[in-house]
Write a protein that holds these residues in place. Sequence first.
Motif, PDB file in Angstrom:
ATOM      1  N   PHE A 111       0.454  -0.877   0.151  1.00 44.62           N
ATOM      2  CA  PHE A 111      -0.254   0.077  -0.345  1.00 44.62           C
ATOM      3  C   PHE A 111       0.895   1.427   0.116  1.00 44.62           C
ATOM      4  N   ASP A 112       0.361   2.544  -0.874  1.00 43.43           N
ATOM      5  CA  ASP A 112       1.495   3.528  -0.506  1.00 43.43           C
ATOM      6  C   ASP A 112       1.249   4.278   1.259  1.00 43.43           C
ATOM      7  N   VAL A 113       1.866   3.469   1.458  1.00 43.61           N
ATOM      8  CA  VAL A 113       1.456   4.911   2.792  1.00 43.61           C
ATOM      9  C   VAL A 113       2.653   5.842   3.022  1.00 43.61           C
ATOM     10  N   THR A 154       5.198  -0.665   2.530  1.00 46.10           N
ATOM     11  CA  THR A 154       4.541   0.455   2.400  1.00 46.10           C
ATOM     12  C   THR A 154       5.311   0.618   0.690  1.00 46.10           C
ATOM     13  N   PHE A 155       5.319   1.594  -0.226  1.00 47.11           N
ATOM     14  CA  PHE A 155       6.247   1.612  -1.192  1.00 47.11           C
ATOM     15  C   PHE A 155       6.519   3.154  -0.694  1.00 47.11           C
ATOM     16  N   ALA A 156       7.389   3.100   0.190  1.00 52.16           N
ATOM     17  CA  ALA A 156       7.569   4.196   0.382  1.00 52.16           C
ATOM     18  C   ALA A 156       9.152   4.320   1.250  1.00 52.16           C
ATOM     19  N   GLY A 185       5.456  17.189 -10.025  1.00 48.51           N
ATOM     20  CA  GLY A 185       4.698  16.962  -9.112  1.00 48.51           C
ATOM     21  C   GLY A 185       4.972  16.229  -7.853  1.00 48.51           C
ATOM     22  N   ARG A 186       5.831  15.531  -8.405  1.00 47.19           N
ATOM     23  CA  ARG A 186       6.368  14.810  -6.761  1.00 47.19           C
ATOM     24  C   ARG A 186       7.615  15.033  -6.156  1.00 47.19           C
ATOM     25  N   VAL A 187       8.055  15.959  -6.542  1.00 46.68           N
ATOM     26  CA  VAL A 187       9.342  16.728  -5.740  1.00 46.68           C
ATOM     27  C   VAL A 187       8.172  17.037  -4.408  1.00 46.68           C
ATOM     28  N   ALA A 216      12.323   1.435  -1.416  1.00 44.65           N
ATOM     29  CA  ALA A 216      12.491   2.923  -1.454  1.00 44.65           C
ATOM     30  C   ALA A 216      12.782   2.208  -3.141  1.00 44.65           C
ATOM     31  N   LYS A 217      12.116   3.648  -3.890  1.00 44.23           N
ATOM     32  CA  LYS A 217      11.548   3.992  -4.579  1.00 44.23           C
ATOM     33  C   LYS A 217      12.501   5.722  -5.548  1.00 44.23           C
ATOM     34  N   HIS A 218      12.499   5.818  -6.855  1.00 46.41           N
ATOM     35  CA  HIS A 218      11.474   5.156  -7.914  1.00 46.41           C
ATOM     36  C   HIS A 218      12.981   4.488  -8.587  1.00 46.41           C
ATOM     37  N   PHE A 219      13.378   3.724  -8.617  1.00 42.61           N
ATOM     38  CA  PHE A 219      14.652   3.267  -8.819  1.00 42.61           C
ATOM     39  C   PHE A 219      15.059   2.950 -10.456  1.00 42.61           C
ATOM     40  N   MET A 253      12.963  -2.586  -3.432  1.00 41.78           N
ATOM     41  CA  MET A 253      12.932  -1.692  -4.369  1.00 41.78           C
ATOM     42  C   MET A 253      11.286  -1.428  -5.444  1.00 41.78           C
ATOM     43  N   MET A 254      11.730  -0.591  -5.934  1.00 35.86           N
ATOM     44  CA  MET A 254      10.446  -0.645  -6.778  1.00 35.86           C
ATOM     45  C   MET A 254      11.452   0.219  -7.996  1.00 35.86           C
ATOM     46  N   ASN A 255      11.181  -0.247  -9.357  1.00 42.58           N
ATOM     47  CA  ASN A 255      11.418   0.544 -10.544  1.00 42.58           C
ATOM     48  C   ASN A 255      10.496   1.736 -10.491  1.00 42.58           C
ATOM     49  N   ALA A 256      11.337   2.246 -11.819  1.00 46.90           N
ATOM     50  CA  ALA A 256      10.851   3.446 -12.450  1.00 46.90           C
ATOM     51  C   ALA A 256      10.320   3.667 -13.427  1.00 46.90           C
ATOM     52  N   PHE A 257       9.402   4.583 -13.767  1.00 46.41           N
ATOM     53  CA  PHE A 257       8.087   5.006 -15.125  1.00 46.41           C
ATOM     54  C   PHE A 257       9.313   5.170 -16.233  1.00 46.41           C
ATOM     55  N   ASN A 258      10.035   5.992 -15.966  1.00 44.84           N
ATOM     56  CA  ASN A 258      11.189   6.621 -16.845  1.00 44.84           C
ATOM     57  C   ASN A 258      12.125   5.479 -17.369  1.00 44.84           C
ATOM     58  N   SER A 262       7.819  -3.894  -9.889  1.00 47.94           N
ATOM     59  CA  SER A 262       7.947  -3.067 -10.646  1.00 47.94           C
ATOM     60  C   SER A 262       7.287  -1.862 -10.723  1.00 47.94           C
ATOM     61  N   ASP A 263       7.091  -0.508 -11.690  1.00 47.19           N
ATOM     62  CA  ASP A 263       6.205   0.465 -11.078  1.00 47.19           C
ATOM     63  C   ASP A 263       4.786   0.123 -11.763  1.00 47.19           C
ATOM     64  N   TRP A 264       3.705   0.686 -11.465  1.00 46.07           N
ATOM     65  CA  TRP A 264       2.387   0.331 -11.776  1.00 46.07           C
ATOM     66  C   TRP A 264       2.346  -0.061 -13.567  1.00 46.07           C
ATOM     67  N   GLY A 316       1.602  16.232  -6.340  1.00 49.03           N
ATOM     68  CA  GLY A 316       1.560  15.334  -5.795  1.00 49.03           C
ATOM     69  C   GLY A 316       1.959  14.257  -7.269  1.00 49.03           C
ATOM     70  N   GLU A 317       1.995  12.982  -7.548  1.00 50.01           N
ATOM     71  CA  GLU A 317       1.455  12.130  -9.364  1.00 50.01           C
ATOM     72  C   GLU A 317       0.491  12.169 -10.047  1.00 50.01           C
ATOM     73  N   GLY A 318       1.870  12.746 -11.258  1.00 52.98           N
ATOM     74  CA  GLY A 318       0.479  13.226 -12.147  1.00 52.98           C
ATOM     75  C   GLY A 318       0.500  14.621 -12.010  1.00 52.98           C
TER      76      GLY A 318
HETATM   77  C1  NOJ Z   1       2.395   4.280  -9.297  1.00 55.92           C
HETATM   78  C2  NOJ Z   1       3.247   5.274  -8.621  1.00 55.92           C
HETATM   79  O1  NOJ Z   1       4.273   5.710 -10.059  1.00 55.92           O
HETATM   80  C3  NOJ Z   1       4.142   4.178  -7.102  1.00 55.92           C
HETATM   81  O2  NOJ Z   1       5.044   5.554  -6.294  1.00 55.92           O
HETATM   82  C4  NOJ Z   1       2.803   3.773  -6.487  1.00 55.92           C
HETATM   83  O3  NOJ Z   1       4.133   3.403  -5.648  1.00 55.92           O
HETATM   84  C5  NOJ Z   1       1.906   3.023  -7.290  1.00 55.92           C
HETATM   85  N1  NOJ Z   1       2.070   3.141  -8.742  1.00 55.92           N
HETATM   86  C6  NOJ Z   1       1.425   1.914  -6.919  1.00 55.92           C
HETATM   87  O4  NOJ Z   1       0.323   2.932  -5.821  1.00 55.92           O
END
Ligand code: NOJ
Length: 766
Positions: free
Chosen positions: A117-119, A161-163, A175-177, A214-217, A258-263, A293-295, A513-515
């Motif tokens: 969960f995104d805590v 948590t995804f944090a 936005g994600r700063v 730790a994200k986003h790698f 770790m979560m990888n990144a969209f980029n 992975s990221d979403w 925030g995101e987006g």
């Molecule tokens: C996309 C986000 O980039 C990521 O940080 C988040 O954890 C996932 N969605 C899951 O909600």
Amino acid sequence: MKTKVSIALVITLTLITQAVKGQTSSYSKDQKINFKVDSLLKLMTVKEKIGQMNQYNGFWNVTGPSPKNGNAKKKYNHLKNGLVGSMLNVKGVKNVKAVQKIAVEETRLGIPLIIGFDVIHGYQTLAPIPLAEAASWDLDAIKNSASTAAAEAAAAGINWTFAPMVDISRDPRWGRVMEGAGEDPFLGSKIAEARVGGFQGDDLSAPNTIAACAKHFAAYGFSEAGKEYNTVDVGTSTLHNIVLPPFKAASDSGVKTMMNAFNELNGVPATGNTYLLRDILKGKWGFKGFVVSDWASIKEMVTWGYAKSNKDAARLAAIAGSDLDMESYAYVSELELLIKEGAVKERTIDEAVRRILTVKYELGLFDDPYRYCDSKREKKVINSKASHAAVLDMAKKSIVLLKNETQLLPLKKEGQTIALIGGLAADNNSPLGSWRLASKDSTAVSVLEGMKRYKGNTLVFEKGADVNTTETEFTREVKVNTTDKSGFPAAIAAAKKADVVVMVLGEHGFQSGEGRSRTELSLPGVQQELLEAVFKVNKNIVLVLNNGRPLTINWASENIPTIVEAWQLGSQTGNAVAEVLYGDYNPSGKLPITFPRNVGQIPIYYNHKNTGRPVNEQANVPDFVFWSHYGDVENTPLYPFGYGLSYTTFNYNAIKVSKKTYQLKEDVKVSCVLKNTGKLKGKEVAQLYIRDLTASVTRPVRELKGFKSVTLDPGASQTITFTLTENELGFYNNEGNYVVEPGMFEVFIGGSSQATLKSTFELVSK
Ligand code: NOJ
């Protein structure tokens, strides 16, 4: 009918056999877990292994009847058949228990799910947004805030948590700063460690700790032009010295995932990036956890133009080292065939599954899959007094005083008429900030409510104007109010009669925030006009900023005597702001990110390189233009990194470096005397910066390498000493190797990145 194998039974039998042979008693906890994982892997079919690498978003009302059709039905069947290893966005004991029960009681092997969960800044009780917390520079408080969040999330059935987001960013348009720790790799690394420590605690299997991620790698914070999900093209030096250090710090402090990144990074999507995942993370750093992975980022490699098909994307991601597929359905639908064809080796997926199972064992999920599902604890912990006390403490520490020229602050507690103006002042929703998936809307204490608790003054509230007209997380952008000024006359009238005007202006919580990238960073909508209109009738204005990123507030900075940076401070926003405004808490925050004068200056950051033509050295030559600058704005930021005032004042002097020359591996000791020269007790974050004057790869003009919080009574002073070891004195060269080179260094100590107290030393090799 499936034959249900009891993992516990098989593993216990094997353990007994080992024990009889006298082989288990001296095993460490890790060895025992390795052993259990190996035994379990041997029982698993290829399909079941792939299932562990598959993560689904919550897909139906889990406590109701099972879904009848569509995607939800497919997912449900996968869950029942042991083809799901993890779920995200299922929350609350009842719901988590329901999905866990299917995994544990209906699948052949009964392997429990890990529930993510995104805590991000709290579960239901919200702490300040992460960027705000970073402004505290208080590692204990940040750690405590993460453990409070972990305790609440764990009580709601969540165990992952995804944090923390540890992406460094120099671009406030992104936005994600709001979700990171700002622009600096040293501060970012310390905060990454603190957050991982807070979430995971000393014992991951304890019922109040959860796995961190730790994200986003890696390098998501360097999205071109601050535009969300954009291309990233960074050079070797920036990658190794700026982007990667916080990830390494998280890895070194034992982060489990770790979560990888969209980029993409330099042409290769992060999700399929073997260099990042295999060579650096799992190779050089020896990271033992798993990578999610990221979403849908696996299948997005097709859209990027890197993978030919979903199948190709699954192959590239698995080979690169992405262990768990979040919502691409690529592994579950393609990996089996890829293995049959020999395009992906079974040992590649064994390695991924081993990592995932290890974390599940460490969380204690095999001992008790319902460990996080105690509804009594859920009631007791979530929204508890203790949680609110922790987030209030964090909120006060996150506030940064940017200007207090006429000493309007702290406010007098009696006999004043105070006009409180601004739509955000009465807002209970916006201060919760972005990323609050489990909290109830409109539950923040507003500034108005916080200020009302101080009863000695006459408080008059007039909103003047709203920032926005709609607010919906995820689905829509916030619609900014650019037209409605109907509240101006009442606000101006209230300001006319007031001794002091407190104006709460800035961004809505969902504007970052995101987006949520922006190209304009001034006060949104009609707020600037409102500020200027009020200023015409009363100059005694305290501007309280709400924002998830640096804003360009040039006019305010020149004209408004008092400015307080209050970000989005979470559930206890109003109480924290009121305590600071009334002086019951003396602010001590320092900016973790540079505030630009205008958008054109971006990226502007304190640890820039010198260039070959730095300052106007030809200042005495009129109209000399050939130096690194803009013709229309100064080179300096509006507010620099590390900056923040207090209601008292501090003086730094007597800097001392213990020796003039040091051998390469010797520790360097630097001290100075800090004095509270004002009238109130206060806390100061003393910062140490170095400059490596000449190196084989050019070094920044300043690099933060130490900071300490010191609380002093009026008139008191204290000697503060920093120790610089080889960990602080070196850098990564263009081969990605850490080196410490001999040469001259400058060292600065002070209250911001513009510290002027300076000394020098030299590193020599025998
Ligand atoms: C996309 C986000 O980039 C990521 O940080 C988040 O954890 C996932 N969605 C899951 O909600």
